[in-house]
Structure formats: C-alpha cells, structure tokens
Motif scaffolding. Structure first.
Motif, mmCIF file in Angstrom:
data_model
loop_
_atom_site.group_PDB
_atom_site.id
_atom_site.type_symbol
_atom_site.label_atom_id
_atom_site.label_comp_id
_atom_site.label_asym_id
_atom_site.label_seq_id
_atom_site.Cartn_x
_atom_site.Cartn_y
_atom_site.Cartn_z
ATOM 1 N N THR A 118 3.106 8.097 -7.722
ATOM 2 C CA THR A 118 3.336 7.385 -5.797
ATOM 3 C C THR A 118 5.016 6.613 -6.178
ATOM 4 O OG1 THR A 118 2.646 5.428 -6.297
ATOM 5 C CG2 THR A 118 1.421 6.897 -5.509
ATOM 6 N N TYR A 133 5.463 3.517 1.721
ATOM 7 C CA TYR A 133 5.400 1.791 1.601
ATOM 8 C C TYR A 133 4.856 0.929 2.728
ATOM 9 C CZ TYR A 133 5.950 3.295 -3.670
ATOM 10 O OH TYR A 133 5.984 4.223 -4.660
ATOM 11 N N ASP A 139 -4.514 1.254 -2.185
ATOM 12 C CA ASP A 139 -4.203 0.381 -2.425
ATOM 13 C C ASP A 139 -3.508 -0.714 -3.939
ATOM 14 O OD1 ASP A 139 -4.662 -2.999 -1.963
ATOM 15 O OD2 ASP A 139 -5.572 -2.735 -0.475
ATOM 16 N N THR A 152 0.605 -0.959 0.420
ATOM 17 C CA THR A 152 0.236 0.157 -0.234
ATOM 18 C C THR A 152 0.629 1.243 0.243
ATOM 19 O OG1 THR A 152 -1.692 -0.895 1.726
ATOM 20 C CG2 THR A 152 -1.681 1.325 1.291
ATOM 21 N N ASP A 188 -11.125 6.579 6.161
ATOM 22 C CA ASP A 188 -11.225 5.829 5.498
ATOM 23 C C ASP A 188 -12.603 5.744 4.711
ATOM 24 O OD1 ASP A 188 -9.256 4.447 7.119
ATOM 25 O OD2 ASP A 188 -10.803 4.840 9.125
ATOM 26 N N THR A 208 0.693 5.134 1.022
ATOM 27 C CA THR A 208 -0.095 6.318 1.612
ATOM 28 C C THR A 208 1.364 7.604 1.439
ATOM 29 O OG1 THR A 208 -0.143 4.737 3.765
ATOM 30 C CG2 THR A 208 -0.310 6.741 3.532
ATOM 31 N N PRO A 263 -8.464 9.745 4.048
ATOM 32 C CA PRO A 263 -8.364 9.869 5.723
ATOM 33 C C PRO A 263 -9.050 9.524 6.355
ATOM 34 C CG PRO A 263 -7.002 11.548 3.889
ATOM 35 C CD PRO A 263 -7.869 11.043 3.074
ATOM 36 N N TRP A 291 -3.668 10.051 3.154
ATOM 37 C CA TRP A 291 -4.662 8.883 1.555
ATOM 38 C C TRP A 291 -4.392 7.201 1.812
ATOM 39 C CZ3 TRP A 291 -8.523 10.458 -1.666
ATOM 40 C CH2 TRP A 291 -9.516 11.808 -1.053
ATOM 41 N N ARG A 292 -4.250 6.440 1.298
ATOM 42 C CA ARG A 292 -3.799 5.258 1.482
ATOM 43 C C ARG A 292 -4.207 4.856 -0.496
ATOM 44 N NH1 ARG A 292 -6.330 4.464 5.517
ATOM 45 N NH2 ARG A 292 -8.219 2.663 5.515
#
Length: 242
Positions: free
Chosen positions: A178, A241, A150, A141, A161, A143, A159, A147-148
């Motif tokens: 990223t 990561y 996947d 993932t 969820d 980040t 943020p 923000w995440r």
C-alpha cells in the motif's frame, strides 16, 4: 514498547539450549553494544522478561521443555508485541512460513553467520521503533480496490465488511504494497531486512500466495496482487488514506 534509538540501551533476550551457540550469539550482540540476557529453556523466558522487559527475543525453535512456535503463538495471543527472530535448524520453507504466521518477525536457518544475525537484530529494532513511532503520529486506514487495511489495529476488512485475519508477515507485506501502489516491488524491497538472502528464499512466494487465497474470498480479490515475471510483485490498485 518502542526500542531505544541507542543500541546500547536495547535489551535482547537470547533463548537457545545449545550453550555454545547461545554464548556465541551473546558475545556478538554485546560487541554490537546491546544489553543481552541468555536462557536455555522456555521456563526461564518469563522470569527473564518479568525481571526487565526486552526489546527483542532471539528464539530457538527447538527447546528441551517446549516448542518455540507454540511460545511465539502464546506471546502474540497475549498481546505481547516484542520483536522475535526465530532461529531454526529446519531448512523448510513451510516451517519458516509457519513461524512467521505464528508471530515471528524474522528467521535464520542454522548454521548462520553471526554477523548476519547482528544485522537482522539491528534492522528489526529499527523497523519496530519506526513502525511504533509512525503509528503514534499517523493513525490511518489504507483503502484499495474496496478493501480497507487498518494500519493501527493491523487488520484487513473486505469490501463486504467481513474481517479477514492476517498473520504478522502478511500484514507487513500488504502494508508495504500500500505504500507503493502500482509499482513493481522486488523481493528485496518487500523484505529489506532480509535483502541479502531473500532473492533465493521462496517463503515470500508462499506468503503472497496465502495472502491471495484469503483475498480470493471476494471475487477479483486475488487479482489485486500481480506477479511480474523476473521482477517482483505489484499491487494493481490505487490507494487512498484516511
């Protein structure tokens, strides 16, 4: 399915109701060493795929018994991740963006140079093979700014969820950002498979604008991807990561 390393073992399904164009594409791909099957209708696609799965589909947008956009959307809804290059006579950035958002991986506008299509096919096969290989080895993932992203399930988590749905094109763009945070990326670097034409193609601007709009649901989210005049775009955040 991971496309074969050897082009001769890659199977391409060409879908176009214009027999002359279809045969031209088939001849070019055969010359490049691919196994190629051609059909002219939506009804012929599923039997062709059932007979033997393909690594990639070259899909005409307008077919006599259906629309390539709807077909692409149906394939993605069923979880079919086969590569799709959409061929269209519609010279509109909105139409091209719509095709990408519904699941196409790339597009070409008619008329096109057959050798460019061959190059796009090879690049997409290579990219999908590499992406599948990397995912199997490095499930992770990314980040950034709360923000995440996947990288396995191809989704973005805000943020707070909340799940933010991404098109295939938006996911690829955000993944590329990223990989190189705080670095200005040109259009060619963001879309290397279309490096020859992307400088003059404004659809990437529309894709980034839509990505910003989705991230704007969280205060400051739309400011994470910045435009650098006459240079490109930058993800203005560090990335970790896990």
């Amino acid at each position: 399915m991971v496309p074969s390393l050897d082009p001769a073992q890659s199977r391409v399904l060409v879908v176009d109701d214009d027999e002359d164009i279809r045969e031209l594409i088939i001849a070019q791909l055969l010359r490049d060493g691919h196994e190629v099957v051609g059909v002219g209708t939506v009804a012929d696609i599923r039997p062709a795929l059932a007979e033997r799965p393909a690594d990639l589909i070259v899909l005409d947008l307008n077919l006599p018994d259906g629309d390539g956009l709807n077909l692409c959307r149906e394939l993605r809804a069923q979880g079919i991740t086969i590569g799709v290059i959409m061929v269209t006579a519609r010279d509109s950035a909105i139409d091209r963006v719509l095709g990408l958002e519904l699941g196409a991986d790339d597009y070409l506008t008619k008329p096109f140079e057959p050798r460019e299509l061959v190059a796009r096919v090879r690049n997409l096969l290579r990219r999908t093979r590499d992406e599948a290989s990397n995912k199997s080895r490095n499930a992770r993932t990314a980040t950034f700014g709360g923000w995440r992203l996947d990288l396995v399930q191809r989704r973005l988590v805000a943020p707070d969820d909340r799940l933010v749905m991404l098109s295939s094109a938006e996911f690829r763009l955000l993944s590329r950002f990223t990989e190189a945070p705080n670095v200005v990326l040109t259009r060619e670097e963001l879309l290397p498979e279309r490096a020859a034409t992307v400088t003059f193609d404004r659809s990437i601007d529309l894709q980034i604008s839509r990505l910003r709009q989705k991230m704007a649901s969280v205060p400051g989210g739309d400011a994470l991807i910045l435009t650098v005049r006459n240079e490109g775009y930058v993800l203005a955040s560090d990335v970790t990561y896990a």
